[in-house]
Write an enzyme that holds these catalytic residues in place. Structure first.
Site, short mmCIF file in Angstrom:
data_model
loop_
_atom_site.label_atom_id
_atom_site.label_comp_id
_atom_site.label_asym_id
_atom_site.label_seq_id
_atom_site.Cartn_x
_atom_site.Cartn_y
_atom_site.Cartn_z
CG ASP A 1 5.33 3.69 -2.33
OD1 ASP A 1 4.81 4.69 -2.86
OD2 ASP A 1 4.87 2.54 -2.45
N GLY B 1 0.86 -1.18 0.00
CA GLY B 1 0.00 0.00 0.00
C GLY B 1 0.89 1.23 0.00
#
Length: 301
Positions: free
Chosen positions: A242, A38
């Site tokens: 990320d 995620g």
């Protein structure tokens, strides 16, 4: 110092293969793993591993994966106080294929769909106690835009990593502190516009990541390309962006100059892709310091 991340919390189901199957084709894969992911959770883990207290705002489902996702965040020293459990739905998930040196991803939001403007309104206090807030596009637009508006009104720095790419109005870009698309996301948001001209319109705000080439921004006088660091090996590029955003936030709250924050983030990214899984290779501060490319001026007090 404190970083707050608003975003998705997922389980990644990762398959490796020599190549991607053609439409209608079945091929034999090489490995299968279940990892934590995620974009929101990844960026929170990236910043927390570098030693900055980090809180996560998001949602997990009422399934067994939800419990494991929360445990993983807590094990990475991330505050889960602001994460909701949505019992009537599944947790978010991503199906990732690793082949031919790159990845392709199918994202199923699940409980992440519950993160909206009301979620943000319930957590104003954590924003007010944050030195920077990171957001991405794996939760609803209403949540993203409410974060941008609230942080702008209260002089709280924000980073928007616009992935996956969605339309983004200029009024929101103007309110952001930093916008960090990759080349594909840039082309979607600024369709038909020339990169260097757009960078000049948003000096010291728009930072475009260029994969193996590093990142580029405009400092108000000239375009600056911040080169990447060559990794010893490339195992899995999932989560590299990320890692960049989490480490970039750490650099900013630590008082690094913008170019140094990008360089610091580039190093973290280069280390992250040497292990399997979005979070598997995200470096700790000790691992950053052990790199031959680490600079003493980056020592975080």
């Amino acid at each position: 110092m404190h970083i707050t991340v608003v975003g998705s919390i997922n389980t990644d189901f990762v398959v490796t293969a020599d190549r991607r199957p053609l439409i209608g084709e079945t091929i034999q894969g090489k490995t299968f793993e279940t990892n934590f992911g995620g974009k929101g959770a990844n960026q929170a883990v990236a910043s927390a591993r570098l030693g900055i207290p980090t809180s996560m705002i998001g949602a997990v489902g009422g399934d067994e994966f939800g419990e494991l996702l929360l445990e993983n965040l807590e094990e990475n020293n991330i505050s889960t106080e602001y994460i909701e459990k949505i019992t009537q739905t599944s947790s978010g998930s991503s199906v990732i294929t690793l082949a031919e040196g790159d990845n392709s991803i199918i994202y199923v939001p699940g409980a992440n769909e519950a993160v909206d403007a009301n979620t943000i309104k319930k957590n104003y206090e954590v924003f007010l106690n944050s030195d920077i807030v990171i957001i991405q596009n794996e939760v609803k637009d209403s949540a993203i835009f409410h974060v941008i508006d609230f942080c702008h009104e209260n002089d709280i720095p924000t980073i928007l990593n616009p992935a996956p790419a969605r339309p983004l109005a200029k009024k929101y870009i103007d309110k952001l502190s930093y916008l960090t698309p990759n080349e594909t996301e840039f082309e979607y948001i600024f369709e038909g516009q020339e990169m260097k001209q757009v960078l000049q319109q948003y000096p010291n705000k728009l930072i475009i990541t260029l994969g193996a080439l590093g990142a580029i921004f405009h400092n108000g006088e000239e375009h600056i390309v911040v080169p990447s660091f060559k990794p010893e090996k490339v195992v899995d590029t999932t989560g590299a962006g990320d890692t960049f955003n989490g480490a970039f936030a750490v650099g900013i709250v630590s008082g690094f100059m913008l170019e140094d924050s990008i360089k610091f983030a580039n190093l973290a990214s280069s280390l992250s892709i040497q292990e399997l899984g979005a979070q598997g290779g995200m470096p700790t501060l000790a691992e950053m310091r052990s790199s031959e490319f680490y600079e003493k001026k980056w020592d975080i007090k």
